[in-house]
Write a protein that holds these residues in place. Structure first.
Motif, PDB file in Angstrom:
ATOM      1  N   MET A   1      20.569 -15.592   6.855  1.00  0.00           N
ATOM      2  CA  MET A   1      20.839 -14.481   5.955  1.00  0.00           C
ATOM      3  C   MET A   1      21.206 -14.654   4.588  1.00  0.00           C
ATOM      4  N   ILE A   2      22.247 -15.433   4.577  1.00  0.00           N
ATOM      5  CA  ILE A   2      22.894 -15.685   3.057  1.00  0.00           C
ATOM      6  C   ILE A   2      21.999 -16.299   2.300  1.00  0.00           C
ATOM      7  N   ARG A   3      21.234 -17.439   2.993  1.00  0.00           N
ATOM      8  CA  ARG A   3      19.997 -18.368   2.000  1.00  0.00           C
ATOM      9  C   ARG A   3      18.951 -17.138   1.533  1.00  0.00           C
ATOM     10  N   TYR A   4      18.658 -16.358   2.257  1.00  0.00           N
ATOM     11  CA  TYR A   4      17.450 -15.180   2.186  1.00  0.00           C
ATOM     12  C   TYR A   4      18.028 -14.298   0.817  1.00  0.00           C
ATOM     13  N   ALA A   5      19.205 -13.908   1.076  1.00  0.00           N
ATOM     14  CA  ALA A   5      20.103 -13.243  -0.008  1.00  0.00           C
ATOM     15  C   ALA A   5      19.986 -13.962  -1.304  1.00  0.00           C
ATOM     16  N   LEU A   6      20.390 -15.175  -1.261  1.00  0.00           N
ATOM     17  CA  LEU A   6      20.532 -15.852  -2.555  1.00  0.00           C
ATOM     18  C   LEU A   6      19.044 -16.106  -3.189  1.00  0.00           C
ATOM     19  N   HIS A   7      18.034 -16.335  -2.284  1.00  0.00           N
ATOM     20  CA  HIS A   7      16.744 -16.280  -2.657  1.00  0.00           C
ATOM     21  C   HIS A   7      16.235 -15.137  -3.385  1.00  0.00           C
ATOM     22  N   ARG A   8      16.465 -14.045  -2.710  1.00  0.00           N
ATOM     23  CA  ARG A   8      16.013 -12.659  -3.360  1.00  0.00           C
ATOM     24  C   ARG A   8      16.908 -12.377  -4.631  1.00  0.00           C
ATOM     25  N   TYR A   9      18.006 -12.865  -4.656  1.00  0.00           N
ATOM     26  CA  TYR A   9      18.888 -12.688  -6.092  1.00  0.00           C
ATOM     27  C   TYR A   9      18.475 -13.586  -6.904  1.00  0.00           C
ATOM     28  N   ALA A  10      18.025 -14.655  -6.626  1.00  0.00           N
ATOM     29  CA  ALA A  10      17.467 -15.593  -7.992  1.00  0.00           C
ATOM     30  C   ALA A  10      16.254 -15.226  -8.205  1.00  0.00           C
ATOM     31  N   ASN A  11      15.607 -14.375  -7.807  1.00  0.00           N
ATOM     32  CA  ASN A  11      14.128 -13.672  -8.429  1.00  0.00           C
ATOM     33  C   ASN A  11      14.108 -12.366  -8.884  1.00  0.00           C
ATOM     34  N   ASP A  28      32.683 -17.935   2.660  1.00  0.00           N
ATOM     35  CA  ASP A  28      33.596 -17.943   3.650  1.00  0.00           C
ATOM     36  C   ASP A  28      34.049 -16.922   4.468  1.00  0.00           C
ATOM     37  N   ALA A  29      34.223 -15.887   3.358  1.00  0.00           N
ATOM     38  CA  ALA A  29      34.610 -14.440   3.976  1.00  0.00           C
ATOM     39  C   ALA A  29      33.740 -14.202   5.082  1.00  0.00           C
ATOM     40  N   LEU A  30      32.421 -14.056   4.880  1.00  0.00           N
ATOM     41  CA  LEU A  30      31.415 -13.759   5.683  1.00  0.00           C
ATOM     42  C   LEU A  30      31.416 -14.440   6.999  1.00  0.00           C
ATOM     43  N   ALA A  31      31.636 -15.911   6.880  1.00  0.00           N
ATOM     44  CA  ALA A  31      31.705 -16.729   7.975  1.00  0.00           C
ATOM     45  C   ALA A  31      33.011 -16.515   8.885  1.00  0.00           C
ATOM     46  N   GLU A  32      34.035 -16.365   8.349  1.00  0.00           N
ATOM     47  CA  GLU A  32      35.285 -15.846   8.828  1.00  0.00           C
ATOM     48  C   GLU A  32      35.258 -14.425   9.629  1.00  0.00           C
ATOM     49  N   HIS A  33      34.548 -13.506   9.382  1.00  0.00           N
ATOM     50  CA  HIS A  33      34.555 -12.472   9.926  1.00  0.00           C
ATOM     51  C   HIS A  33      33.182 -12.330  10.816  1.00  0.00           C
ATOM     52  N   ASP A  34      32.511 -13.269  10.892  1.00  0.00           N
ATOM     53  CA  ASP A  34      31.462 -13.509  11.814  1.00  0.00           C
ATOM     54  C   ASP A  34      30.375 -12.227  11.321  1.00  0.00           C
ATOM     55  N   VAL A  35      29.979 -11.966  10.116  1.00  0.00           N
ATOM     56  CA  VAL A  35      29.147 -10.946   9.739  1.00  0.00           C
ATOM     57  C   VAL A  35      27.865 -11.255   9.950  1.00  0.00           C
ATOM     58  N   GLN A  36      26.955 -10.551  10.747  1.00  0.00           N
ATOM     59  CA  GLN A  36      25.540 -11.177  11.114  1.00  0.00           C
ATOM     60  C   GLN A  36      24.591 -10.255  10.061  1.00  0.00           C
ATOM     61  N   SER A  37      24.958  -8.897   9.365  1.00  0.00           N
ATOM     62  CA  SER A  37      24.048  -8.213   8.655  1.00  0.00           C
ATOM     63  C   SER A  37      25.020  -7.479   7.429  1.00  0.00           C
ATOM     64  N   LEU A  63      25.139  -8.893  -4.044  1.00  0.00           N
ATOM     65  CA  LEU A  63      24.235  -9.572  -2.928  1.00  0.00           C
ATOM     66  C   LEU A  63      23.757  -8.606  -1.616  1.00  0.00           C
ATOM     67  N   ALA A  64      24.721  -7.820  -1.412  1.00  0.00           N
ATOM     68  CA  ALA A  64      24.038  -6.836  -0.403  1.00  0.00           C
ATOM     69  C   ALA A  64      22.949  -5.880  -0.694  1.00  0.00           C
ATOM     70  N   PRO A  65      22.874  -5.459  -2.055  1.00  0.00           N
ATOM     71  CA  PRO A  65      21.598  -4.533  -2.229  1.00  0.00           C
ATOM     72  C   PRO A  65      20.414  -5.247  -2.060  1.00  0.00           C
ATOM     73  N   VAL A  66      20.501  -6.590  -2.486  1.00  0.00           N
ATOM     74  CA  VAL A  66      19.065  -7.350  -2.710  1.00  0.00           C
ATOM     75  C   VAL A  66      18.470  -7.416  -1.088  1.00  0.00           C
ATOM     76  N   VAL A  67      19.374  -7.508  -0.247  1.00  0.00           N
ATOM     77  CA  VAL A  67      18.827  -7.655   1.277  1.00  0.00           C
ATOM     78  C   VAL A  67      18.455  -6.441   1.786  1.00  0.00           C
ATOM     79  N   ARG A  68      19.461  -5.277   1.624  1.00  0.00           N
ATOM     80  CA  ARG A  68      19.267  -4.207   1.991  1.00  0.00           C
ATOM     81  C   ARG A  68      17.902  -3.498   1.742  1.00  0.00           C
ATOM     82  N   ALA A  69      17.533  -3.645   0.398  1.00  0.00           N
ATOM     83  CA  ALA A  69      16.185  -3.227  -0.092  1.00  0.00           C
ATOM     84  C   ALA A  69      15.067  -3.836   0.527  1.00  0.00           C
TER      85      ALA A  69
END
Length: 401
Positions: A1-11, A28-37, A63-69
């Motif tokens: 999920m994070i890699r896809y978000a970074l890819h989208r944001y880089a473009n 680290d914060a996403l991993a600590e809270h086990d965020v899946q989406s 980060l969140a908007p590029v994935v949500r779209a």
């Protein structure tokens, strides 16, 4: 999920640059809270916890908007109360001068009535799909949203049902809206002027935004009526909303009389300003260039020595950027007074660099930078040249313009 978000944001065009440490902290914060989406409410909580001016907050907000779209449908975003032009296949709303803006999500959750929030979302959908040149600017969209947010707030006060049923709104409610609007203005009651404004950022209405926000309420509701998105029983409410005259504003920039301008650029005034320049940074040069050439003061402060030259034997020219209208390296005819002042104030520095004799024997038919290439090759601004030490060492900033 994070890699896809970074890819989208880089473009993404016109994106901000993230610091690696800030990005790592978010991961680290996403991993600590086990965020899946990124639709997880924890993401909103972590965003709110980040400091207002922290580098991590910028990552959270981007980060969140590029994935949500890419994963959320228009229907889902409409129900959730946020709008992103990318959801409907459109680009960001442009700037006030037509320039491209960064991507942005528009938060509509401050409009508590679902029917009113849906009307606002549909209006933004229609506006986002307008052709280039007809699409509203980001500032226009902001005013539309704030207007509807304030209407939602008024309906919660004046209606027993808190404005939840649009079919019950009548001309009497429009008059009640006017009464409340006039009360806010007359008593200077602070109101939120941003969707996410804290109470410390609330401010009272003035003559200008009293007109602007009410006009935007009317525009959104009349657009909805024209597209048959409102019940016929609501027509009297929409048509009964008040109108306020556009306030008369003083011209900007406020013009000076010719006599006042001559006084400000007189030799005595320039000499007084030079005497006040304790750090010898060239305040007189800056003032005369700004007074005779105009433009944004930030652009004047960034001018380099190589921007000044002569055309023919007697016409000084200055080459500068006019970013407001996207003109880069634009040549403008100038006046002799700034030209002579700049050369005069540089005499001591030119003497230290061994260029004073060339300056005094300047051939008026050629650009000045042909004679001062040793200076221009470093790309120093005037303010840096004044601060060169006795050994003529170049300052740290040696980037060229």
């Amino acid at each position: 999920m994070i890699r896809y978000a970074l890819h989208r944001y880089a473009n993404t065009a016109s994106r901000t640059q993230w610091r690696p440490a800030a990005l790592q902290a978010v991961v680290d914060a996403l991993a600590e809270h086990d965020v899946q989406s990124f639709d997880d409410p924890v993401v909103a909580m972590l965003t709110e916890r980040s400091g207002r001016w922290s580098a991590e907050r910028r990552v959270w907000l981007d980060l969140a908007p590029v994935v949500r779209a890419a994963t959320v449908t228009p229907e889902a975003s409409r129900a959730a109360g946020w709008f992103d032009p990318a959801i409907v296949g459109a680009g960001p709303f442009p700037g006030s001068q037509g320039q491209e803006n960064r991507r942005k999500e528009w938060n509509l959750t401050a409009v508590t009535q679902p029917w009113l929030r849906d009307l606002l979302w549909d209006y933004l959908h229609d506006e986002a799909l307008q052709p280039v040149g007809r699409k509203g600017s980001a500032n226009t969209i902001f005013n539309r949203i704030v207007g509807i947010v304030l209407l939602s707030r008024i309906l919660r006060h004046i209606r027993a049902d808190r404005g939840e049923d649009p079919g019950q709104l009548t001309n009497a409610d429009a008059r009640a809206v006017k009464d409340m609007w006039d009360l806010w203005f007359r008593e200077q009651i602070p109101i939120p002027r941003r969707v996410d404004a804290s109470e410390n950022d609330w401010a009272p209405l003035n003559h200008r935004n009293r007109h602007v926000y009410m006009a935007n309420m009317r525009i959104v509701l009349r657009h909805s009526r024209e597209h048959r998105r409102t019940p016929p029983s609501m027509d009297s409410f929409i048509l009964g909303l008040p109108q306020y005259p556009r306030p008369h504003e003083s011209p900007r920039p406020r013009p000076l009389t010719y006599a006042d301008f001559q006084m400000l650029v007189s030799a005595e005034s320039v000499a007084t300003l030079s005497d006040m320049d304790d750090d010898d940074v060239g305040l007189a040069d800056i003032w005369l260039t700004q007074a005779f050439q105009g433009g944004r003061i930030s652009e004047t402060l960034k001018l380099r020595l190589g921007c000044v030259g002569l055309i023919g034997a007697a016409q000084p020219y200055i080459w500068r950027d006019i970013s407001k209208v996207d003109l880069i390296d634009y040549g403008m005819p100038g006046e002799w007074q700034p030209w002579e002042t700049v050369l005069g104030s540089l005499s001591a520095e030119l003497d230290e660099l061994g260029l004073l004799e060339e300056a005094q024997n300047l051939d008026l038919r050629a650009p000045v930078h042909d004679y001062f290439q040793p200076i221009f090759a470093t790309g120093w601004p005037v303010s840096h040249l004044y601060r060169t030490d006795d050994d003529n060492e170049a300052p740290d900033d040696t980037s060229t313009d």
